[in-house]
Each structure stands twice: as C-alpha cells, then as structure tokens.
Design a protein around this motif. Structure first.
Motif, PDB file in Angstrom:
ATOM      1  N   GLY A  23      -7.453  -1.988  -3.054  1.00 57.56           N
ATOM      2  CA  GLY A  23      -7.132  -2.565  -1.748  1.00 57.56           C
ATOM      3  C   GLY A  23      -5.641  -2.688  -1.517  1.00 57.56           C
ATOM      4  O   GLY A  23      -5.193  -2.859  -0.385  1.00 57.56           O
ATOM      5  N   TYR A  24      -4.848  -2.620  -2.582  1.00 60.95           N
ATOM      6  CA  TYR A  24      -3.391  -2.712  -2.476  1.00 60.95           C
ATOM      7  C   TYR A  24      -2.720  -1.339  -2.472  1.00 60.95           C
ATOM      8  O   TYR A  24      -1.498  -1.255  -2.472  1.00 60.95           O
ATOM      9  CB  TYR A  24      -2.816  -3.538  -3.631  1.00 60.95           C
ATOM     10  CG  TYR A  24      -3.367  -4.926  -3.726  1.00 60.95           C
ATOM     11  CD1 TYR A  24      -3.338  -5.784  -2.628  1.00 60.95           C
ATOM     12  CD2 TYR A  24      -3.926  -5.392  -4.902  1.00 60.95           C
ATOM     13  CE1 TYR A  24      -3.848  -7.067  -2.712  1.00 60.95           C
ATOM     14  CE2 TYR A  24      -4.437  -6.679  -4.996  1.00 60.95           C
ATOM     15  CZ  TYR A  24      -4.400  -7.512  -3.904  1.00 60.95           C
ATOM     16  OH  TYR A  24      -4.897  -8.772  -3.987  1.00 60.95           O
ATOM     17  N   ALA A  25      -3.492  -0.290  -2.461  1.00 62.74           N
ATOM     18  CA  ALA A  25      -2.926   1.060  -2.530  1.00 62.74           C
ATOM     19  C   ALA A  25      -1.930   1.327  -1.406  1.00 62.74           C
ATOM     20  O   ALA A  25      -0.875   1.923  -1.628  1.00 62.74           O
ATOM     21  CB  ALA A  25      -4.044   2.105  -2.512  1.00 62.74           C
ATOM     22  N   PHE A  40       1.614  11.234   1.156  1.00 64.24           N
ATOM     23  CA  PHE A  40       1.286  10.302   0.066  1.00 64.24           C
ATOM     24  C   PHE A  40       0.999   8.914   0.636  1.00 64.24           C
ATOM     25  O   PHE A  40       0.049   8.244   0.215  1.00 64.24           O
ATOM     26  CB  PHE A  40       2.432  10.236  -0.946  1.00 64.24           C
ATOM     27  CG  PHE A  40       2.235   9.198  -2.026  1.00 64.24           C
ATOM     28  CD1 PHE A  40       1.515   9.491  -3.169  1.00 64.24           C
ATOM     29  CD2 PHE A  40       2.758   7.918  -1.885  1.00 64.24           C
ATOM     30  CE1 PHE A  40       1.315   8.535  -4.156  1.00 64.24           C
ATOM     31  CE2 PHE A  40       2.571   6.950  -2.863  1.00 64.24           C
ATOM     32  CZ  PHE A  40       1.847   7.261  -4.002  1.00 64.24           C
ATOM     33  N   VAL A  41       1.819   8.495   1.572  1.00 67.58           N
ATOM     34  CA  VAL A  41       1.632   7.176   2.188  1.00 67.58           C
ATOM     35  C   VAL A  41       0.290   7.136   2.916  1.00 67.58           C
ATOM     36  O   VAL A  41      -0.491   6.190   2.753  1.00 67.58           O
ATOM     37  CB  VAL A  41       2.787   6.832   3.149  1.00 67.58           C
ATOM     38  CG1 VAL A  41       2.564   5.471   3.810  1.00 67.58           C
ATOM     39  CG2 VAL A  41       4.122   6.856   2.412  1.00 67.58           C
ATOM     40  N   TRP A  42      -0.008   8.163   3.714  1.00 70.13           N
ATOM     41  CA  TRP A  42      -1.285   8.192   4.427  1.00 70.13           C
ATOM     42  C   TRP A  42      -2.454   8.259   3.450  1.00 70.13           C
ATOM     43  O   TRP A  42      -3.510   7.669   3.693  1.00 70.13           O
ATOM     44  CB  TRP A  42      -1.327   9.342   5.423  1.00 70.13           C
ATOM     45  CG  TRP A  42      -0.449   9.078   6.610  1.00 70.13           C
ATOM     46  CD1 TRP A  42       0.665   9.764   6.979  1.00 70.13           C
ATOM     47  CD2 TRP A  42      -0.586   8.007   7.557  1.00 70.13           C
ATOM     48  NE1 TRP A  42       1.230   9.186   8.103  1.00 70.13           N
ATOM     49  CE2 TRP A  42       0.483   8.113   8.478  1.00 70.13           C
ATOM     50  CE3 TRP A  42      -1.499   6.965   7.716  1.00 70.13           C
ATOM     51  CZ2 TRP A  42       0.651   7.221   9.530  1.00 70.13           C
ATOM     52  CZ3 TRP A  42      -1.326   6.084   8.773  1.00 70.13           C
ATOM     53  CH2 TRP A  42      -0.261   6.223   9.660  1.00 70.13           C
ATOM     54  N   VAL A  47      -7.168   5.497   0.546  1.00 71.92           N
ATOM     55  CA  VAL A  47      -7.736   4.799  -0.614  1.00 71.92           C
ATOM     56  C   VAL A  47      -8.059   3.357  -0.249  1.00 71.92           C
ATOM     57  O   VAL A  47      -9.164   2.860  -0.527  1.00 71.92           O
ATOM     58  CB  VAL A  47      -6.771   4.856  -1.822  1.00 71.92           C
ATOM     59  CG1 VAL A  47      -7.230   3.927  -2.938  1.00 71.92           C
ATOM     60  CG2 VAL A  47      -6.637   6.283  -2.335  1.00 71.92           C
ATOM     61  N   ALA A  48      -7.128   2.660   0.380  1.00 73.25           N
ATOM     62  CA  ALA A  48      -7.344   1.259   0.755  1.00 73.25           C
ATOM     63  C   ALA A  48      -8.489   1.123   1.762  1.00 73.25           C
ATOM     64  O   ALA A  48      -9.309   0.202   1.667  1.00 73.25           O
ATOM     65  CB  ALA A  48      -6.061   0.651   1.319  1.00 73.25           C
ATOM     66  N   THR A  49      -8.572   2.041   2.714  1.00 78.25           N
ATOM     67  CA  THR A  49      -9.639   2.001   3.711  1.00 78.25           C
ATOM     68  C   THR A  49     -10.997   2.289   3.073  1.00 78.25           C
ATOM     69  O   THR A  49     -12.001   1.659   3.444  1.00 78.25           O
ATOM     70  CB  THR A  49      -9.342   2.986   4.858  1.00 78.25           C
ATOM     71  OG1 THR A  49      -8.087   2.621   5.450  1.00 78.25           O
ATOM     72  CG2 THR A  49     -10.427   2.964   5.918  1.00 78.25           C
ATOM     73  N   ALA A  50     -11.031   3.190   2.114  1.00 76.37           N
ATOM     74  CA  ALA A  50     -12.283   3.458   1.387  1.00 76.37           C
ATOM     75  C   ALA A  50     -12.729   2.207   0.638  1.00 76.37           C
ATOM     76  O   ALA A  50     -13.921   1.864   0.622  1.00 76.37           O
ATOM     77  CB  ALA A  50     -12.101   4.626   0.425  1.00 76.37           C
ATOM     78  N   TYR A  51     -11.782   1.504   0.042  1.00 79.52           N
ATOM     79  CA  TYR A  51     -12.088   0.252  -0.651  1.00 79.52           C
ATOM     80  C   TYR A  51     -12.675  -0.777   0.317  1.00 79.52           C
ATOM     81  O   TYR A  51     -13.691  -1.409   0.034  1.00 79.52           O
ATOM     82  CB  TYR A  51     -10.819  -0.302  -1.324  1.00 79.52           C
ATOM     83  CG  TYR A  51     -10.944  -1.755  -1.698  1.00 79.52           C
ATOM     84  CD1 TYR A  51     -11.589  -2.139  -2.870  1.00 79.52           C
ATOM     85  CD2 TYR A  51     -10.456  -2.757  -0.859  1.00 79.52           C
ATOM     86  CE1 TYR A  51     -11.739  -3.477  -3.196  1.00 79.52           C
ATOM     87  CE2 TYR A  51     -10.594  -4.090  -1.182  1.00 79.52           C
ATOM     88  CZ  TYR A  51     -11.236  -4.449  -2.350  1.00 79.52           C
ATOM     89  OH  TYR A  51     -11.386  -5.770  -2.658  1.00 79.52           O
ATOM     90  N   PRO A  96      -0.620  -6.487   5.363  1.00 79.13           N
ATOM     91  CA  PRO A  96       0.305  -6.239   4.247  1.00 79.13           C
ATOM     92  C   PRO A  96       1.008  -4.886   4.348  1.00 79.13           C
ATOM     93  O   PRO A  96       2.179  -4.769   3.971  1.00 79.13           O
ATOM     94  CB  PRO A  96      -0.572  -6.324   3.003  1.00 79.13           C
ATOM     95  CG  PRO A  96      -1.960  -6.257   3.471  1.00 79.13           C
ATOM     96  CD  PRO A  96      -1.989  -6.675   4.899  1.00 79.13           C
ATOM     97  N   GLY A  97       0.324  -3.873   4.873  1.00 78.44           N
ATOM     98  CA  GLY A  97       0.970  -2.571   5.043  1.00 78.44           C
ATOM     99  C   GLY A  97       2.150  -2.664   5.995  1.00 78.44           C
ATOM    100  O   GLY A  97       3.244  -2.149   5.719  1.00 78.44           O
TER     101      GLY A  97
END
Length: 164
Positions: A23-25, A40-42, A47-51, A96-97
């Motif tokens: 979730g912090y990716a 890389f940022v996207w 990853v965070a959205t999948a979580y 947080p992003g």
C-alpha cells in the motif's frame, strides 16, 4: 483457538503482514520520481491500487461469510467493500502520494535555490527526504481519513464501525 485454549485473532493478510507495505508503493515511487522514469512512478501506483482493490475484495468476502444468508447481506457486503476501498484509496494512495510528491517537489526546488549542489546530489537528497517523510505522515493521514469518513460517507450508510 490456539493451544492454550484462547481464541486467537485471525491474521488479516492485508493489515497484519508484509503485504501491508504494498500500500506504500506509490509513496516510494513518488520519493524516487526525480531519479526514475515516470513509468516507474505510475507502476508504483498500479501496485498500490492493486493492494487497495485486493483488500476491499477481501473485506467483502469476509462480510459475506460473516452475514451468511441473513437479510441485508448484500448491503453489508457492499458497505464493507466501499468503506475499505474508499478508506484505502484515500489513506494509502491519494493523500500520501500527493503529500510525498509535494514534499519532494518543494525539496528539489528549495535545494536548487539554496545550495550549489550538482543536480544529481539534489535529486538524491530529495529522494532521501521523501522516503524519510513516509513514516511521519502515515498516522496523521490515517486518523484524518477516519475522521473524514466518520463525518461523511459512514453517516450515509449508518456504519458506526471504523476502518480497523
């Protein structure tokens, strides 16, 4: 029950294990924005959205099991999914992003104005500042999102339960 006869609390893979760090990716991606390709940022946001999505689906399945064939099961499942998804989207991805993005942008700008450091040194320093900021923003953001949802969305579906 465990071997001592006590009822053991079930481990929530999305909150009680290393999986939580997925979730912090995006915060990590934002911290590295000055050093890596934007893809890389996207990717870190993916990853965070999948979580977030996986946690919401998990909470929906748990609500379905908990409510069996009771009346209102569909509503309870929907509430569990929506509440988890909205909470996680705000507390783990969006706020947080944005926060780390702005901390890093401000750091890079201020380092450019206040130092004569070469650009690579400023970028690495910005990344270090961004990464070191993450632990300090988690709890205030989580509490703020709890307050926001308790004051708004949770009133709509009369859900007195908090995220945790």
């Amino acid at each position: 029950m465990d071997s001592s006869g006590d009822t053991a609390k079930a481990v929530d893979i999305y909150r009680d294990t290393w999986v939580r760090f997925l979730g912090y990716a995006n915060e990590v991606g934002e911290a590295f924005r000055a050093l890596v390709p934007v893809s890389f940022v996207w990717g870190s946001y993916a990853v965070a959205t999948a979580y977030v999505t996986a946690d919401a689906v998990d909470k929906g399945k748990k609500a379905a099991i908990a409510h069996g064939d009771n009346p209102g099961k569909t509503t309870r499942v929907a509430v569990a999914v929506v509440d988890t998804f909205v909470w996680q989207a705000l507390a783990s991805v969006i706020i947080p992003g944005f926060t780390i993005n702005r901390v890093c942008a401000a750091s890079l700008y201020l380092l450019g104005k206040s130092t004569r450091w070469p650009l690579p040194a400023r970028k690495w320093t910005t990344t270090a500042i961004g990464l070191s900021t993450i632990p300090f923003i988690i709890t205030p953001i989580d509490r703020s999102v709890d307050f926001l949802l308790d004051s708004s969305l949770r009133k709509v579906y009369n859900e007195g339960k908090k995220h945790d």
